[in-house]
Design a protein around this motif. Structure first.
Motif, PDB file in Angstrom:
ATOM      1  N   ASP A 138     -47.043   6.303   8.435  1.00 31.45           N
ATOM      2  CA  ASP A 138     -47.931   6.080   7.292  1.00 31.45           C
ATOM      3  C   ASP A 138     -48.069   7.310   6.404  1.00 31.45           C
ATOM      4  O   ASP A 138     -48.881   7.328   5.472  1.00 31.45           O
ATOM      5  N   GLY A 139     -47.287   8.356   6.687  1.00 29.45           N
ATOM      6  CA  GLY A 139     -47.323   9.567   5.871  1.00 29.45           C
ATOM      7  C   GLY A 139     -48.299  10.616   6.358  1.00 29.45           C
ATOM      8  O   GLY A 139     -48.306  11.741   5.840  1.00 29.45           O
ATOM      9  N   LEU A 191     -58.173  15.808   5.147  1.00 28.18           N
ATOM     10  CA  LEU A 191     -58.492  16.466   6.411  1.00 28.18           C
ATOM     11  C   LEU A 191     -58.298  15.519   7.588  1.00 28.18           C
ATOM     12  O   LEU A 191     -57.807  15.914   8.646  1.00 28.18           O
ATOM     13  N   LEU A 192     -58.687  14.254   7.424  1.00 30.20           N
ATOM     14  CA  LEU A 192     -58.482  13.269   8.489  1.00 30.20           C
ATOM     15  C   LEU A 192     -56.999  12.931   8.609  1.00 30.20           C
ATOM     16  O   LEU A 192     -56.479  12.766   9.707  1.00 30.20           O
ATOM     17  N   ARG A 193     -56.316  12.875   7.485  1.00 33.91           N
ATOM     18  CA  ARG A 193     -54.897  12.504   7.497  1.00 33.91           C
ATOM     19  C   ARG A 193     -54.023  13.604   8.110  1.00 33.91           C
ATOM     20  O   ARG A 193     -53.093  13.325   8.866  1.00 33.91           O
ATOM     21  N   ASP A 194     -54.350  14.865   7.790  1.00 34.92           N
ATOM     22  CA  ASP A 194     -53.412  15.946   8.089  1.00 34.92           C
ATOM     23  C   ASP A 194     -53.930  17.029   9.033  1.00 34.92           C
ATOM     24  O   ASP A 194     -53.165  17.925   9.388  1.00 34.92           O
ATOM     25  N   LEU A 195     -55.194  16.998   9.424  1.00 31.06           N
ATOM     26  CA  LEU A 195     -55.729  18.067  10.266  1.00 31.06           C
ATOM     27  C   LEU A 195     -56.446  17.522  11.488  1.00 31.06           C
ATOM     28  O   LEU A 195     -56.091  17.840  12.623  1.00 31.06           O
ATOM     29  N   PHE A 196     -57.461  16.691  11.278  1.00 29.28           N
ATOM     30  CA  PHE A 196     -58.251  16.192  12.400  1.00 29.28           C
ATOM     31  C   PHE A 196     -57.481  15.128  13.175  1.00 29.28           C
ATOM     32  O   PHE A 196     -56.703  14.362  12.596  1.00 29.28           O
ATOM     33  N   ASN A 197     -57.728  15.078  14.474  1.00 30.65           N
ATOM     34  CA  ASN A 197     -57.107  14.101  15.357  1.00 30.65           C
ATOM     35  C   ASN A 197     -57.735  12.732  15.112  1.00 30.65           C
ATOM     36  O   ASN A 197     -58.906  12.504  15.421  1.00 30.65           O
ATOM     37  N   ARG A 198     -56.945  11.800  14.565  1.00 31.67           N
ATOM     38  CA  ARG A 198     -57.498  10.486  14.224  1.00 31.67           C
ATOM     39  C   ARG A 198     -57.888   9.700  15.476  1.00 31.67           C
ATOM     40  O   ARG A 198     -58.836   8.903  15.436  1.00 31.67           O
TER      41      ARG A 198
END
Length: 401
Positions: free
Chosen positions: A198-199, A39-46
């Motif tokens: 980083d993918g 979710l952090l990698r692909d959805l939430f704005n890091r």
């Protein structure tokens, strides 16, 4: 909406929960991302997570929703819910994700408040959560249906790129499969997803900076520098930096259907369209729509920026306002060109700007700018219901009171 027993409990415990909500949301996100790193990698704005702004926005929305339930039991805060739902829909949020959020949010509440979370307290706040979640699910379902959208991003090809300023680039885009352009309303935005080195697959929202009916769509992207964006400290923009560095004509982007609730009312009322910085982008679309529609009523155009060179789409801003039969422009610059009026130097100040009775106002820009303009409009007699705004990034208006 809220049952009477739960209303009594929420009213009694709101000060305690409100005081701890910042810590609760911090624990919530830590637990959520530990269990679901995707979710952090692909959805939430890091970037927002690193800056803490998403935690502030979540805390503010929960506290505001609960307060509204107990203070106005027969009403629902639809404006707040609509803004959240549009953002969720642009990200493809699905109903089942609310169950995941519930699990980790209530684990964080118990972890922070401990024995204070009795069965009665847990049941009351559970009711608050599901009232908010189910309202959002229903609104998001309607938005998906209206857009014939399943929540997924689709490939769009970049057909052109223009450097508007040193830090703003415009990208013209079309569906890669040649499908018809989805309709939208001036002021709305799309989500744009990119794969980073980083993918990670990060997603950001960008306003459509042209009116509906054009043969292509256009987004204008400001490269986010450290400590810019929402008015709070933040890291360099991952997605904006990637777009500026790597996206050219022929590149393919993943793009959502259009969403957003800052749209022009169908009205002949006088309008005030105020922006600062990159907040100009939805306002350009609004002005173009007004010119195409032959809008006759007065329009006051307000913009604030660091300098004329940093005023993105400045020539278009002036041209579109000039094409309206009864429009006036007021531009403020912190570092103006020689000859710029002294009274238009520095922050936007509406003291000597005529605001006509019945004006509807639309604001977009950094939160301090919008707060200041809204305060001045209220003082000039514009009702709060007629002042509409859009926040780029997490909505911190409620979080900061």
């Amino acid at each position: 909406m809220l049952s009477e027993p739960s209303a009594v409990t929420v009213r009694a415990t709101l000060p305690v929960v409100g005081a701890a909500i910042g810590e609760i949301t911090e624990r919530f996100y830590a637990g959520l991302f530990a269990a679901h790193p995707e979710l952090l990698r692909d959805l939430f704005n890091r970037g927002n997570q690193a800056a803490g702004t998403q935690r502030q926005a979540l805390a503010g929305s929960i506290a505001a929703f609960a307060t509204h339930l107990v203070e106005h039991p027969d009403e629902r805060p639809d404006a707040m819910l609509s803004r959240i739902a549009h953002k969720h829909a642009s990200l493809g949020v699905a109903p089942e994700q609310y169950g995941v959020v519930h699990e980790h949010l209530f684990a964080a509440i118990v972890e922070v408040l401990g024995d204070a979370v009795t069965a009665e307290v847990a049941a009351a706040w559970d009711e608050v959560y599901w009232l908010m979640a189910n309202a959002l699910i229903a609104i998001e379902k309607r938005l998906y249906e209206e857009n014939a959208d399943d929540g997924s991003l689709r490939p769009w090809v970049v057909t052109g790129r223009v450097e508007e300023t040193e830090d703003v680039a415009s990208f013209r885009i079309r569906p890669a499969d040649g499908a018809p352009l989805p309709d939208f309303r001036a002021g709305q935005y799309v989500s744009v997803g990119v794969e980073l080195p980083d993918g990670a697959r990060q997603i950001r929202q960008y306003s459509l900076s042209g009116a509906p009916g054009a043969p292509e769509r256009r987004i204008s992207v400001k490269r986010v520098r450290a400590d810019e964006g929402t008015g709070a400290p933040c890291p360099e923009g991952e997605v904006s930096g990637h777009l500026h560095a790597h996206v050219r004509e022929g590149s393919v982007l993943e793009v959502s259907a259009p969403y957003g609730d800052l749209v022009l009312d169908d009205t002949d009322a006088p309008l005030l369209i105020a922006s600062a910085g990159i907040g100009v982008t939805p306002m350009i679309a609004m002005l173009e729509q007004l010119t195409l529609a032959g809008h006759k009523a007065p329009v006051t155009v307000v913009h604030a920026d660091r300098s004329p060179a940093e005023h993105a789409l400045r020539a278009e801003h002036e041209r579109l306002a000039g094409e309206l039969p009864d429009a006036e422009t007021h531009f403020w610059y912190e570092r103006p060109e020689p000859g710029h009026p002294a009274e238009r130097t520095g922050p936007a100040d509406l003291s000597d700007v005529t605001v006509r009775p019945g004006t509807h106002a639309y604001l977009c820009g950094p939160l301090p700018f919008m707060r200041a303009v809204r305060t001045q409009l209220l003082a000039k007699g514009v009702p709060a219901r007629d002042i509409h705004y859009e926040v780029f990034g997490p909505d911190l208006w409620l979080a900061r009171g």
